[in-house]
Design an enzyme around this catalytic site. Sequence first.
Site, PDB file in Angstrom:
ATOM      1  N   LYS A  52       3.863  -2.850  -1.832  1.00  0.00           N
ATOM      2  CA  LYS A  52       2.422  -3.115  -1.757  1.00  0.00           C
ATOM      3  C   LYS A  52       1.899  -3.668  -3.078  1.00  0.00           C
ATOM      4  CE  LYS A  52       1.441   1.138  -0.675  1.00  0.00           C
ATOM      5  NZ  LYS A  52       2.828   1.627  -0.590  1.00  0.00           N
ATOM      6  N   THR A  53       2.295  -3.001  -4.162  1.00  0.00           N
ATOM      7  CA  THR A  53       1.814  -3.453  -5.464  1.00  0.00           C
ATOM      8  C   THR A  53       2.390  -4.835  -5.771  1.00  0.00           C
ATOM      9  OG1 THR A  53       1.665  -1.168  -6.156  1.00  0.00           O
ATOM     10  CG2 THR A  53       1.637  -2.805  -7.897  1.00  0.00           C
ATOM     11  N   ASP A 239      -5.547  -1.814  -5.358  1.00  0.00           N
ATOM     12  CA  ASP A 239      -4.312  -1.056  -5.131  1.00  0.00           C
ATOM     13  C   ASP A 239      -4.679   0.414  -4.895  1.00  0.00           C
ATOM     14  OD1 ASP A 239      -1.638  -0.526  -4.904  1.00  0.00           O
ATOM     15  OD2 ASP A 239      -1.095  -1.034  -6.967  1.00  0.00           O
ATOM     16  N   GLU A 240      -3.812   1.158  -4.229  1.00  0.00           N
ATOM     17  CA  GLU A 240      -4.015   2.604  -4.013  1.00  0.00           C
ATOM     18  C   GLU A 240      -5.375   2.898  -3.382  1.00  0.00           C
ATOM     19  OE1 GLU A 240      -1.498   4.593  -4.729  1.00  0.00           O
ATOM     20  OE2 GLU A 240      -0.339   3.667  -6.333  1.00  0.00           O
ATOM     21  N   GLN A 270      -0.050   8.966   0.714  1.00  0.00           N
ATOM     22  CA  GLN A 270      -0.066   9.194  -0.731  1.00  0.00           C
ATOM     23  C   GLN A 270      -1.471   9.486  -1.241  1.00  0.00           C
ATOM     24  OE1 GLN A 270       2.708   6.739  -3.195  1.00  0.00           O
ATOM     25  NE2 GLN A 270       2.895   5.551  -1.318  1.00  0.00           N
ATOM     26  N   ARG A 615       9.203   8.501  -6.055  1.00  0.00           N
ATOM     27  CA  ARG A 615       9.217   7.802  -7.349  1.00  0.00           C
ATOM     28  C   ARG A 615      10.646   7.436  -7.743  1.00  0.00           C
ATOM     29  NH1 ARG A 615       5.355   5.592  -6.711  1.00  0.00           N
ATOM     30  NH2 ARG A 615       5.426   6.649  -4.722  1.00  0.00           N
TER      31      ARG A 615
HETATM   32  P1  ATP Z   1       4.023   2.826  -4.003  1.00  0.00           P
HETATM   33  O1  ATP Z   1       3.590   3.202  -2.613  1.00  0.00           O
HETATM   34  O2  ATP Z   1       4.858   3.852  -4.615  1.00  0.00           O
HETATM   35  O3  ATP Z   1       2.872   2.363  -4.824  1.00  0.00           O
HETATM   36  P2  ATP Z   1       4.617   0.067  -3.450  1.00  0.00           P
HETATM   37  O4  ATP Z   1       4.513  -0.091  -1.985  1.00  0.00           O
HETATM   38  O5  ATP Z   1       3.475  -0.384  -4.253  1.00  0.00           O
HETATM   39  O6  ATP Z   1       4.999   1.565  -3.801  1.00  0.00           O
HETATM   40  P3  ATP Z   1       6.180  -1.580  -5.203  1.00  0.00           P
HETATM   41  O7  ATP Z   1       6.059  -0.743  -6.406  1.00  0.00           O
HETATM   42  O8  ATP Z   1       5.406  -2.830  -5.105  1.00  0.00           O
HETATM   43  O9  ATP Z   1       5.944  -0.678  -3.891  1.00  0.00           O
HETATM   44  O10 ATP Z   1       7.692  -1.946  -4.916  1.00  0.00           O
HETATM   45  C1  ATP Z   1       8.718  -0.975  -5.030  1.00  0.00           C
HETATM   46  C2  ATP Z   1       9.939  -1.614  -5.660  1.00  0.00           C
HETATM   47  O11 ATP Z   1      10.516  -2.525  -4.740  1.00  0.00           O
HETATM   48  C3  ATP Z   1       9.633  -2.411  -6.894  1.00  0.00           C
HETATM   49  O12 ATP Z   1      10.687  -2.267  -7.809  1.00  0.00           O
HETATM   50  C4  ATP Z   1       9.557  -3.822  -6.377  1.00  0.00           C
HETATM   51  O13 ATP Z   1       9.839  -4.772  -7.385  1.00  0.00           O
HETATM   52  C5  ATP Z   1      10.625  -3.812  -5.311  1.00  0.00           C
HETATM   53  N1  ATP Z   1      10.377  -4.800  -4.248  1.00  0.00           N
HETATM   54  C6  ATP Z   1       9.279  -4.964  -3.524  1.00  0.00           C
HETATM   55  N2  ATP Z   1       9.423  -5.958  -2.622  1.00  0.00           N
HETATM   56  C7  ATP Z   1      10.665  -6.432  -2.789  1.00  0.00           C
HETATM   57  C8  ATP Z   1      11.430  -7.482  -2.160  1.00  0.00           C
HETATM   58  N3  ATP Z   1      10.921  -8.225  -1.184  1.00  0.00           N
HETATM   59  N4  ATP Z   1      12.689  -7.678  -2.589  1.00  0.00           N
HETATM   60  C9  ATP Z   1      13.205  -6.917  -3.586  1.00  0.00           C
HETATM   61  N5  ATP Z   1      12.550  -5.925  -4.215  1.00  0.00           N
HETATM   62  C10 ATP Z   1      11.288  -5.687  -3.828  1.00  0.00           C
HETATM   63 MG    MG Z   2       2.213   0.638  -5.558  1.00  0.00          MG
END
Ligand code: ATP
Ligand code: MG
Length: 763
Positions: A52-53, A239-240, A270, A615
């Site tokens: 997402k981030t 975000d969040e 979360q 995490r």
């Molecule tokens: P959270 O819910 O904990 O905030 P999130 O959904 O925001 O998590 P991110 O932090 O954006 O997730 O991504 C998690 C990890 O996966 C990061 O290291 C990110 O770089 C990697 N990632 C995300 N999308 C891809 C992709 N398409 N290919 C490879 N790695 C990815």
């Molecule tokens: Mg995130």
Amino acid sequence: MTTSGDIPASSEGFVPSVLTGPWLEGLNEAQTDAVTSLNGPLLVLSGAGTGKTRVLTSRLAQLVASRAAAPWNILAVTFTNKAAREMKERVFQLVGPMAEQVMLGTFHALAARMLRRHAELVGLKSDFTILDTDDQNRLLKQLMEAEQIDLKRWPPRVLAAQISSWKDRGLRPEKLSVADAGDICNGRGLELYSQYQARLVRLNAVDFGDLLLHMLYIFQTHPDVLTSYQTRLTHIMVDEYQDTNVAQYLWLRLLASANKNLCCVGDDDQSIYGWRGAEVGNILRFETDYPGAKTVRLEENYRSTGHILAAASSLIAKNENRLGKTLYTSTGDGNKLLVSGYWDGQDEARNVASKIEGHLKEGFDLNQIAVLVRAGFQTREFEERFLAIGLPYRVVGTRFYERAEIRDAMAYLRLINQPADDLAFERIINTPKRGLGPATLQVIHQLARGRDMPLLAAAGALADSDELKPQARRTLSAFCAQMARWYQQKDSLPPAEFAQMVLDESGYTEMWQKDKSPDSPGRLENLKELISAIEDFDTLGGFLEHISLVMDNETTPQEGEVTLMTLHAAKGLEFDMVFLPGWEDGIFPSQRTLDESGGAGLEEERRLAYVGLTRARRQVCISFAANRRVHGLWQSSIPSRFVGELPARHIDEDMAQGLSFGQVEPVLVGTLAERAGQPGYGPGWKRLASRQNNLSSAPERDRDGWLPQSGKHDFKLGERVFHQKFGMGSVEAMEADKLEIQFDKAGLKKVVASFVTRGDEID
Ligand code: ATP
Ligand code: MG
């Protein structure tokens, strides 16, 4: 003229127009869809680690590259420095220094930036001070004392929490009724809230909640200001989103209402800030709030290996109140979660430390290891152990800035930067001890009140009069002269060098060097740490602003260091290896949350466990202890119910101490002192106890309440006057605010005019 900035409102004349770039590489289909949907309301609602981030950072680049928005048209609410940095870097690669024009930061940081521009609309000056909880509590205490509220029954922090919760809900005092305020402070809660707000304005200060509340009020009452922001900020990303409170929600809704280009990402599983007013309902209502909103769901988790993801998913599935999602990973099963039981907290800390040392020997990067705890106090045991064996670590979060020595040092810097900062003045006027006791302070307060001037200015006026004893006058005069000199120098030296100089010249460093208590070396270390934190800033003002808004999860370690932080602060972050100690019922889930919020509280705690587990990229180590000392008292404990909720197929048990789930030996409950004599608890424990006591903040000082101000003087030469200390006399000479008086008994003295009354007014 619009008041929202010096930047053109439209994106015309703005160069790049690229439709694809490296930020799109490797994204899956759903992510690409979200990243390239640039207009209209968009919600990305999906589980942890699904990118997402990453979608937000890529989408920012896409907005700029495709010219859908210029950097200054974008407002992005971020929670991690990593995300903020990535966003800036991406945009920098596209448009160079113009990247700085993106409005980027936490809700509070963004609102603070806006409020500095419009401060006058709520009666503040643009250089207002942002108070922290300590200042806030002190101020409330003064008000409550003046109103004769029983502080034992109603501790100031209870009122502070109530006021923040009103602010989180966007409620200014005039929006509340006495009935709404309930029985807090014997039914005087609302009155105190109003007084507190008025006092903050007089002090040219705001608390954290005010940043959003004031901006919300300005948007609601000054349509021109709102329109100027709506014109400028055409695209908003958050975000969040699951953790927004009502004030943030309303603030966003107003900003986004004209363009409707609002992209929110979040995960209902979360939502962990309900206790601070976050409303998970905000994210669930998105599609209703913004009809026609597009919703994207991401299902591939890129962060964690199989066992970790599966264990986290089955844990969170125990919550009834959730949307429910399926997540998968293509990275393979990886390691099972390691669950360990220990005899007590010290044993746990020792084992965690030695596990980390083991990984260090294998070449593991310490920056990739985190110890995440439920409550701030739990970091201490680990700190003690890491210190003892020389394992580099850092405690992340605002706690560092809450330590007494850091707050003292900051008070010096604040007062120099902003001489009207009375709370800072009170904190340091006699720290280190200068022999300026309560009597002197009282006189300073009296003058400041009477003349409605800042305490530092009042001190300056008194230093040059006979109101105080010669010794106090000399000290005060030296103090004020030093302050004035620092004020002159503050912009001519690099801020870190300047801060070091202030700490040395004020005698503050020396005070701790001479202090023989066991924690003074630690305090000196912390002061060094403060100086190195200042090194990242170009100006003192910039540093102080940063501190008042410091992100909870600052994560750019200098060199290899284990990160120690709370689960709350770890939101959005990731580490290869995550230690989750203290999984005991009462600690986690926290008894207080269970008592206060029952089933809903338990679900929030479970979401917190889910955040903790997710995490980790490669390894999770959960642990619990059979005996735990909480706030000085020993208690025996049983493993957290969350341990039992992890499916056996995803975990390895490591019961080094012969303990296992549910088989915990009963243990004596007693104070640390009682415990210290027992086997394995030698004299070191006493030292530890005293050290812990010393970690709390400096003793409270006596404070004066404020009184309504009185008018200016209009004495005449030769007039008969009366002074409390010197008795009757005649005015001989006058200069600005001072009078020279020939006293009948005390002789010729220079005194402050507002301390004198007309002779004929005395009965
Ligand atoms: P959270 O819910 O904990 O905030 P999130 O959904 O925001 O998590 P991110 O932090 O954006 O997730 O991504 C998690 C990890 O996966 C990061 O290291 C990110 O770089 C990697 N990632 C995300 N999308 C891809 C992709 N398409 N290919 C490879 N790695 C990815
Ligand atoms: Mg995130």
